[in-house]
Design a protein around this motif. Structure first.
Motif, PDB file in Angstrom:
ATOM      1  N   VAL A  12      15.969 -10.265 -10.331  1.00 26.08           N
ATOM      2  CA  VAL A  12      15.801  -9.331  -9.229  1.00 26.08           C
ATOM      3  C   VAL A  12      15.233 -10.093  -8.039  1.00 26.08           C
ATOM      4  CG1 VAL A  12      14.629  -7.237  -8.457  1.00 26.08           C
ATOM      5  CG2 VAL A  12      15.405  -7.430 -10.834  1.00 26.08           C
ATOM      6  N   THR A  13      15.957 -10.058  -6.939  1.00 27.87           N
ATOM      7  CA  THR A  13      15.493 -10.710  -5.720  1.00 27.87           C
ATOM      8  C   THR A  13      14.591  -9.742  -4.970  1.00 27.87           C
ATOM      9  OG1 THR A  13      17.517 -11.991  -5.552  1.00 27.87           O
ATOM     10  CG2 THR A  13      16.214 -11.763  -3.543  1.00 27.87           C
ATOM     11  N   VAL A  14      13.372 -10.174  -4.736  1.00 29.15           N
ATOM     12  CA  VAL A  14      12.407  -9.346  -4.003  1.00 29.15           C
ATOM     13  C   VAL A  14      12.507  -9.742  -2.535  1.00 29.15           C
ATOM     14  CG1 VAL A  14       9.982  -8.704  -3.757  1.00 29.15           C
ATOM     15  CG2 VAL A  14      10.936  -9.184  -6.026  1.00 29.15           C
ATOM     16  N   ASP A  15      13.244  -8.936  -1.808  1.00 31.42           N
ATOM     17  CA  ASP A  15      13.514  -9.230  -0.408  1.00 31.42           C
ATOM     18  C   ASP A  15      12.671  -8.356   0.527  1.00 31.42           C
ATOM     19  OD1 ASP A  15      14.795  -6.926  -1.146  1.00 31.42           O
ATOM     20  OD2 ASP A  15      16.711  -7.440  -0.255  1.00 31.42           O
ATOM     21  N   LEU A  16      11.404  -8.292   0.222  1.00 30.71           N
ATOM     22  CA  LEU A  16      10.465  -7.527   1.044  1.00 30.71           C
ATOM     23  C   LEU A  16       9.855  -8.445   2.093  1.00 30.71           C
ATOM     24  CD1 LEU A  16       8.723  -5.578  -1.848  1.00 30.71           C
ATOM     25  CD2 LEU A  16      10.412  -4.691  -0.234  1.00 30.71           C
ATOM     26  N   PRO A  17       9.531  -7.883   3.262  1.00 38.55           N
ATOM     27  CA  PRO A  17       8.995  -8.716   4.338  1.00 38.55           C
ATOM     28  C   PRO A  17       7.627  -9.304   3.994  1.00 38.55           C
ATOM     29  CG  PRO A  17       8.886  -6.394   4.929  1.00 38.55           C
ATOM     30  CD  PRO A  17       9.625  -6.478   3.642  1.00 38.55           C
ATOM     31  N   ARG A  18       7.371 -10.462   4.547  1.00 39.06           N
ATOM     32  CA  ARG A  18       6.083 -11.135   4.399  1.00 39.06           C
ATOM     33  C   ARG A  18       5.404 -11.200   5.747  1.00 39.06           C
ATOM     34  NH1 ARG A  18       5.375 -14.394  -0.343  1.00 39.06           N
ATOM     35  NH2 ARG A  18       7.200 -14.254  -1.642  1.00 39.06           N
ATOM     36  N   SER A  23      -0.705  -1.681   0.745  1.00 40.31           N
ATOM     37  CA  SER A  23      -0.543  -0.371   1.385  1.00 40.31           C
ATOM     38  C   SER A  23       0.746  -0.286   2.193  1.00 40.31           C
ATOM     39  CB  SER A  23      -1.759  -0.053   2.259  1.00 40.31           C
ATOM     40  OG  SER A  23      -1.914  -1.042   3.255  1.00 40.31           O
ATOM     41  N   VAL A  24       1.091  -1.334   2.913  1.00 40.90           N
ATOM     42  CA  VAL A  24       2.314  -1.330   3.718  1.00 40.90           C
ATOM     43  C   VAL A  24       3.533  -1.470   2.817  1.00 40.90           C
ATOM     44  CG1 VAL A  24       3.606  -2.570   5.494  1.00 40.90           C
ATOM     45  CG2 VAL A  24       1.146  -2.208   5.765  1.00 40.90           C
ATOM     46  N   THR A  25       3.483  -2.387   1.876  1.00 37.59           N
ATOM     47  CA  THR A  25       4.632  -2.651   1.002  1.00 37.59           C
ATOM     48  C   THR A  25       4.991  -1.426   0.172  1.00 37.59           C
ATOM     49  OG1 THR A  25       4.115  -4.995   0.920  1.00 37.59           O
ATOM     50  CG2 THR A  25       5.509  -4.148  -0.843  1.00 37.59           C
ATOM     51  N   ARG A  26       4.008  -0.745  -0.381  1.00 38.79           N
ATOM     52  CA  ARG A  26       4.279   0.427  -1.225  1.00 38.79           C
ATOM     53  C   ARG A  26       4.881   1.590  -0.445  1.00 38.79           C
ATOM     54  NH1 ARG A  26       1.051   1.051  -6.378  1.00 38.79           N
ATOM     55  NH2 ARG A  26       0.476  -1.074  -6.900  1.00 38.79           N
ATOM     56  N   ALA A  27       4.772   1.569   0.850  1.00 40.78           N
ATOM     57  CA  ALA A  27       5.352   2.632   1.676  1.00 40.78           C
ATOM     58  C   ALA A  27       6.813   2.355   2.033  1.00 40.78           C
ATOM     59  CB  ALA A  27       4.526   2.794   2.955  1.00 40.78           C
ATOM     60  N   LEU A  28       7.306   1.162   1.756  1.00 42.38           N
ATOM     61  CA  LEU A  28       8.669   0.795   2.125  1.00 42.38           C
ATOM     62  C   LEU A  28       9.691   1.394   1.157  1.00 42.38           C
ATOM     63  CD1 LEU A  28       8.107  -3.013   2.830  1.00 42.38           C
ATOM     64  CD2 LEU A  28       8.409  -1.183   4.532  1.00 42.38           C
ATOM     65  N   PRO A  29      10.775   1.946   1.689  1.00 44.99           N
ATOM     66  CA  PRO A  29      11.830   2.457   0.807  1.00 44.99           C
ATOM     67  C   PRO A  29      12.389   1.368  -0.120  1.00 44.99           C
ATOM     68  CG  PRO A  29      12.178   3.218   3.047  1.00 44.99           C
ATOM     69  CD  PRO A  29      11.056   2.224   3.095  1.00 44.99           C
ATOM     70  N   ARG A  30      12.500   0.150   0.367  1.00 47.77           N
ATOM     71  CA  ARG A  30      13.035  -0.948  -0.457  1.00 47.77           C
ATOM     72  C   ARG A  30      12.132  -1.223  -1.650  1.00 47.77           C
ATOM     73  NH1 ARG A  30      16.946  -3.048  -2.999  1.00 47.77           N
ATOM     74  NH2 ARG A  30      16.922  -5.293  -3.149  1.00 47.77           N
TER      75      ARG A  30
END
Length: 49
Positions: A12-18, A23-30
């Motif tokens: 699984v490629t984790v393509d979340l912004p850095r 708190s910010v990451t858990r709010a992302l639809p991705r």
């Protein structure tokens, strides 16, 4: 990972912004898409037992 004997069933490629903060990451639809994908893989491959 699959149940015993363990093998890799998916990558699984984790393509979340850095940078990432919880708190910010858990709010992302991705994040929620990836979360559901990983949970589905675990459930289907017996690693949750």
């Amino acid at each position: 990972m699959s149940a015993r004997p363990s093998t890799v069933v998916s990558q699984v490629t984790v393509d979340l912004p850095r940078p990432r903060s919880q708190s910010v990451t858990r709010a992302l639809p991705r994040f929620h898409e990836l979360h559901e994908q990983v949970l589905g893989l675990v459930e289907r491959n017996g690693a949750a037992r």
